[in-house]
Design a protein around this motif. Structure first.
Motif, PDB file in Angstrom:
ATOM      1  N   LEU A   1       0.764   1.390  -8.647  1.00 32.40           N
ATOM      2  CA  LEU A   1       0.842   0.192  -9.320  1.00 32.40           C
ATOM      3  C   LEU A   1      -0.637  -0.047 -10.329  1.00 32.40           C
ATOM      4  CD1 LEU A   1       2.375  -2.654  -9.615  1.00 32.40           C
ATOM      5  CD2 LEU A   1       0.809  -3.295  -7.558  1.00 32.40           C
ATOM      6  N   GLU A   2      -1.499   0.311  -9.532  1.00 30.68           N
ATOM      7  CA  GLU A   2      -2.780   0.489 -10.342  1.00 30.68           C
ATOM      8  C   GLU A   2      -2.730   1.514 -11.524  1.00 30.68           C
ATOM      9  OE1 GLU A   2      -6.212  -0.259  -6.863  1.00 30.68           O
ATOM     10  OE2 GLU A   2      -5.692   1.888  -7.468  1.00 30.68           O
ATOM     11  N   ALA A   3      -2.114   2.550 -11.506  1.00 38.65           N
ATOM     12  CA  ALA A   3      -2.032   3.397 -12.755  1.00 38.65           C
ATOM     13  C   ALA A   3      -1.206   2.889 -13.655  1.00 38.65           C
ATOM     14  CB  ALA A   3      -1.205   4.604 -12.268  1.00 38.65           C
ATOM     15  N   ALA A   4      -0.020   2.112 -13.325  1.00 42.71           N
ATOM     16  CA  ALA A   4       0.797   1.305 -14.340  1.00 42.71           C
ATOM     17  C   ALA A   4       0.344   0.240 -14.994  1.00 42.71           C
ATOM     18  CB  ALA A   4       2.102   1.129 -13.524  1.00 42.71           C
ATOM     19  N   THR A   5      -0.451  -0.636 -14.315  1.00 41.26           N
ATOM     20  CA  THR A   5      -1.077  -1.716 -14.785  1.00 41.26           C
ATOM     21  C   THR A   5      -2.341  -1.590 -15.262  1.00 41.26           C
ATOM     22  OG1 THR A   5      -1.474  -2.297 -12.461  1.00 41.26           O
ATOM     23  CG2 THR A   5       0.593  -3.011 -13.332  1.00 41.26           C
TER      24      THR A   5
ATOM     25  N   ASP B   1      11.805  -8.906  -4.233  1.00 42.11           N
ATOM     26  CA  ASP B   1      13.073  -8.140  -4.281  1.00 42.11           C
ATOM     27  C   ASP B   1      12.873  -7.134  -2.771  1.00 42.11           C
ATOM     28  OD1 ASP B   1      15.192  -6.544  -5.345  1.00 42.11           O
ATOM     29  OD2 ASP B   1      14.250  -4.867  -5.672  1.00 42.11           O
ATOM     30  N   GLY B   2      11.832  -6.940  -2.586  1.00 41.79           N
ATOM     31  CA  GLY B   2      11.606  -5.941  -1.364  1.00 41.79           C
ATOM     32  C   GLY B   2      11.649  -4.459  -1.467  1.00 41.79           C
ATOM     33  N   ARG B   3      12.154  -4.008  -2.621  1.00 41.08           N
ATOM     34  CA  ARG B   3      12.272  -2.523  -2.783  1.00 41.08           C
ATOM     35  C   ARG B   3      10.817  -2.215  -3.415  1.00 41.08           C
ATOM     36  NH1 ARG B   3      16.926  -1.397  -6.521  1.00 41.08           N
ATOM     37  NH2 ARG B   3      16.493  -3.584  -7.341  1.00 41.08           N
ATOM     38  N   ILE B   4       9.925  -1.566  -2.834  1.00 36.58           N
ATOM     39  CA  ILE B   4       8.474  -1.267  -3.331  1.00 36.58           C
ATOM     40  C   ILE B   4       8.580   0.283  -3.290  1.00 36.58           C
ATOM     41  CG2 ILE B   4       6.316  -1.576  -3.269  1.00 36.58           C
ATOM     42  CD1 ILE B   4       6.769  -4.302  -1.899  1.00 36.58           C
ATOM     43  N   HIS B   5       8.614   1.052  -4.331  1.00 35.29           N
ATOM     44  CA  HIS B   5       8.465   2.472  -4.353  1.00 35.29           C
ATOM     45  C   HIS B   5       8.154   2.867  -5.776  1.00 35.29           C
ATOM     46  CE1 HIS B   5      12.184   2.936  -6.007  1.00 35.29           C
ATOM     47  NE2 HIS B   5      12.824   2.381  -5.193  1.00 35.29           N
ATOM     48  N   PRO B   6       7.165   4.120  -6.005  1.00 31.88           N
ATOM     49  CA  PRO B   6       6.637   4.312  -7.257  1.00 31.88           C
ATOM     50  C   PRO B   6       7.561   4.151  -8.498  1.00 31.88           C
ATOM     51  CG  PRO B   6       5.872   6.029  -5.760  1.00 31.88           C
ATOM     52  CD  PRO B   6       6.766   5.072  -5.064  1.00 31.88           C
TER      53      PRO B   6
ATOM     54  N   ILE C   1       0.812  -1.282   0.169  1.00 35.88           N
ATOM     55  CA  ILE C   1      -0.115  -0.192   0.127  1.00 35.88           C
ATOM     56  C   ILE C   1       0.793   1.231   0.074  1.00 35.88           C
ATOM     57  CG2 ILE C   1      -1.709   1.232   1.499  1.00 35.88           C
ATOM     58  CD1 ILE C   1      -2.869  -1.362   2.225  1.00 35.88           C
ATOM     59  N   GLY C   2       1.831   1.276   0.828  1.00 34.88           N
ATOM     60  CA  GLY C   2       3.009   2.477   0.879  1.00 34.88           C
ATOM     61  C   GLY C   2       2.349   3.463   1.764  1.00 34.88           C
ATOM     62  N   ARG C   3       3.254   4.394   1.908  1.00 29.33           N
ATOM     63  CA  ARG C   3       2.719   5.861   2.638  1.00 29.33           C
ATOM     64  C   ARG C   3       1.779   6.623   1.850  1.00 29.33           C
ATOM     65  NH1 ARG C   3       7.447   9.635   4.022  1.00 29.33           N
ATOM     66  NH2 ARG C   3       8.224   7.746   5.050  1.00 29.33           N
ATOM     67  N   GLU C   4       0.568   6.451   2.931  1.00 26.26           N
ATOM     68  CA  GLU C   4      -0.493   7.431   2.220  1.00 26.26           C
ATOM     69  C   GLU C   4      -1.158   6.569   0.692  1.00 26.26           C
ATOM     70  OE1 GLU C   4       0.327  11.568   1.623  1.00 26.26           O
ATOM     71  OE2 GLU C   4       0.291  11.743   3.984  1.00 26.26           O
ATOM     72  N   GLY C   5      -0.687   5.355   0.546  1.00 24.34           N
ATOM     73  CA  GLY C   5      -1.276   4.747  -0.293  1.00 24.34           C
ATOM     74  C   GLY C   5      -0.542   5.100  -1.827  1.00 24.34           C
TER      75      GLY C   5
ATOM     76  N   GLU D   1      -7.088  -3.084 -10.641  1.00 20.69           N
ATOM     77  CA  GLU D   1      -7.585  -2.876  -9.308  1.00 20.69           C
ATOM     78  C   GLU D   1      -7.088  -3.726  -8.548  1.00 20.69           C
ATOM     79  OE1 GLU D   1     -11.637  -1.950  -6.574  1.00 20.69           O
ATOM     80  OE2 GLU D   1     -11.718  -3.099  -8.856  1.00 20.69           O
ATOM     81  N   ILE D   2      -6.534  -3.313  -7.408  1.00 21.94           N
ATOM     82  CA  ILE D   2      -5.597  -4.020  -6.451  1.00 21.94           C
ATOM     83  C   ILE D   2      -6.574  -3.770  -5.210  1.00 21.94           C
ATOM     84  CG2 ILE D   2      -3.661  -4.626  -5.189  1.00 21.94           C
ATOM     85  CD1 ILE D   2      -1.924  -3.449  -7.719  1.00 21.94           C
ATOM     86  N   VAL D   3      -7.141  -4.888  -4.678  1.00 18.13           N
ATOM     87  CA  VAL D   3      -8.002  -5.139  -3.512  1.00 18.13           C
ATOM     88  C   VAL D   3      -7.205  -5.596  -2.259  1.00 18.13           C
ATOM     89  CG1 VAL D   3     -10.172  -5.633  -2.501  1.00 18.13           C
ATOM     90  CG2 VAL D   3      -9.965  -5.182  -4.944  1.00 18.13           C
TER      91      VAL D   3
END
Length: 517
Positions: free
Chosen positions: A233-237, A273-278, A223-227, A240-242
């Motif tokens: 991820l939703e914008a790139a793909t 990988d563990g690295r999750i950011h925009p 989800i990340g900070r403030e989503g 809808e991620i529930v």
């Protein structure tokens, strides 16, 4: 001494004798050479005379030929000149005749014009008389009624307005009454259609992918900070991620299987990988898209090899691989096409026809369902055009185009493909009719919004209850996005049929990117 003198005398005598003999021989040879030269000169002279005569005759013949050609050319010129003179004489006579006709017509037109002027003067005179009579009658009517013409018009308009209002109110009341009577019936229809189009089991089976995770702690990182991560991820793909309370699972929802697969693989790489950011999300999604494209081509090649079909155009192989991510009424399109191909080969063999051609046509018969830019054409016609474009034989293209009777069948291959397609689709449990209309509705939603200028991407999410529209910040202002949202909603209301309501969200964002080198 005498011997020496005798020898010397002998030498002298012998020399004189030899000289005499040699001189005589030389004179004889000289005469012979002169005689031969004279004879040869005579021969050369005769040859030169003959050549000169031949040259003269040739020149004479060429000169006579040239003279004849010149004479014939002069004769032709004279004939042309005579024809031209004759034509000019005819044209002159025709011009004279037309001049006389024009003069006669001009006189007739002048006479008609004078007549029209007289009649126009009479009409104007009559009009003036009618105007006077009308004014006199109008004055008499005003005196009799006690009202002026303007007052009478105002009263007439007022009475017509009141009558129109009365009729309109009556008509509205009738419509309202009819609406009340049919409201219950229409409401039931809407509910039934909604239940049919939702098709819970089929939608879950065809529009949802479950992504399993090791622990629920990863959900927060996704989800990340403030989503921001999940929004990126939703914008790139376009999926809808529930993320809900379901333990160790994330739901990926989208009607397009390719998008769901891209989202699943991207999530898998990001979690591993563990690295999750925009920024990382966009990079991974880009790589996964290329990977999926390679996998599509590999699937197409593997399918053609398994079926023993060779010589297909590379673009057709790519479209065959893309069938893996398409469904036809809930039935996987690639499996349906493989099944149809094998059925066609068996049936063609039983009928004594070419099984390889039948298998090729069976595999390609639904190729028109695959392209992303779907024109307003039936899939059979589109598939036939694709086959023709990529150099398939006419009997293969005709079998593809005629398997739903859109075009006339021209070979025995066509009815075989049609029958085998029906056999594969009609077996129990093969298809669910509602999925096709559901996917088409979502695709139409995205295409409708994408037709507006300035729109970069469109995604139908929430099972078609929400449409997200991404626009370029340099092509549209904030005020224009509000107008775009309203225009899209109005057009959806006018052009589409759908249950419930659809939320239109227009997203406009500015990004600044630079690189440190």
């Amino acid at each position: 001494m005498d011997l020496i003198i005798g020898v010397a005398a002998g030498f002298v005598f012998g020399g004189a004798l030899a000289y005499f003999i040699w001189d005589k021989a030389l004179k004889s040879k000289k005469k012979r050479i002169i005689a031969e030269g004279v004879a040869e000169a005579e021969v050369i002279k005769k040859d030169k005379i003959l050549q000169a005569k031949e040259k003269f005759l040739q020149l004479k013949s060429e000169h006579e030929k040239y003279i004849n050609e010149r004479n014939s050319a002069l004769i032709n010129l004279e004939n042309k000149q005579k024809q031209r003179e004759s034509h000019l004489n005819q044209r002159r006579d025709e011009v004279n005749r037309k001049s006389k006709e024009f003069e006669t017509t001009r006189r007739e037109v002048e006479a008609i014009r004078e007549n029209l002027n007289l009649q126009l003067q009479r009409v104007e005179h009559k009009t003036e008389e009618l105007d006077k009579v009308y004014k006199q009658h109008l004055e008499k009517l005003e005196q009799i009624s006690g009202l002026s013409a303007e007052d009478a018009k105002a009263q007439l308009v007022q009475s017509l307005q009141e009558e129109a209002k009365t009729e309109a109110i009556s008509y509205i009341n009738e419509i309202m009454e009819e609406a009340k009577q049919t409201a219950n019936k229409e409401a039931k229809k809407v509910v039934v259609k909604s239940i049919q189009r939702v098709a819970t089991e089929t939608a879950i089976e065809n529009a949802v992918t479950i992504f399993h995770i090791e622990s629920d702690e990863i959900k927060g990182r996704i989800i990340g900070r403030e989503g921001r991560n999940i929004r990126a991820l939703e914008a790139a793909t376009g999926v809808e991620i529930v993320v809900d309370d379901t333990p160790e699972a994330i739901v990926l929802s989208a009607f397009d299987p390719v998008r769901r697969e891209i989202a699943r693989l991207a999530l898998h790489q990001l979690v591993t990988d563990g690295r999750i950011h925009p920024a990382r999300i966009e990079e991974v999604v880009g790589k996964v898209k290329k990977q999926i494209e390679e996998e599509i081509i590999e699937t197409g090649k593997r399918t053609t090899i398994d079926l023993g079909i060779h010589g297909l155009h590379p673009e057709l192989i790519r479209l065959i691989g893309k069938m893996k991510y398409r469904s036809s009424y809930g039935q996987n399109l690639l499996q349906h096409s493989r099944e149809t191909a094998n059925l066609c080969a068996i049936m063609a063999s039983e009928l004594g026809l070419n099984p390889k051609k039948a298998k090729r046509a069976g595999l390609l018969h639904d190729i028109g369902k695959v392209p992303d830019d779907e024109p307003e054409l039936p899939h059979a016609i589109l598939g036939m055009k694709l086959a023709e474009r990529y150099k398939e034989k006419p009997d293969i293209a005709n079998a593809i185009g005629s398997h739903h009777d859109e075009v006339e069948m021209q070979t025995l291959l066509a009815p075989i493909v049609q029958v085998c397609d029906a056999i594969s689709g009609a077996r129990p449990g093969a298809r669910r009719e509602i999925v096709e209309s559901y996917i088409k509705r979502l695709k139409d939603l995205e295409d409708l919004a994408l037709s507006y200028p300035g729109v970069m991407k469109t995604y139908a999410i929430q099972a078609g209850r929400e449409l997200r529209v991404i626009v370029g910040s340099d092509k549209m202002s904030d005020q224009e996005t509000e107008q775009l949202s309203y225009d899209i909603s109005k057009r959806i209301q006018d052009e589409m049929t759908y249950p419930g309501q659809i939320k239109i969200t227009v997203i406009r964002e500015t990004r600044a990117v630079s690189y440190a080198k």
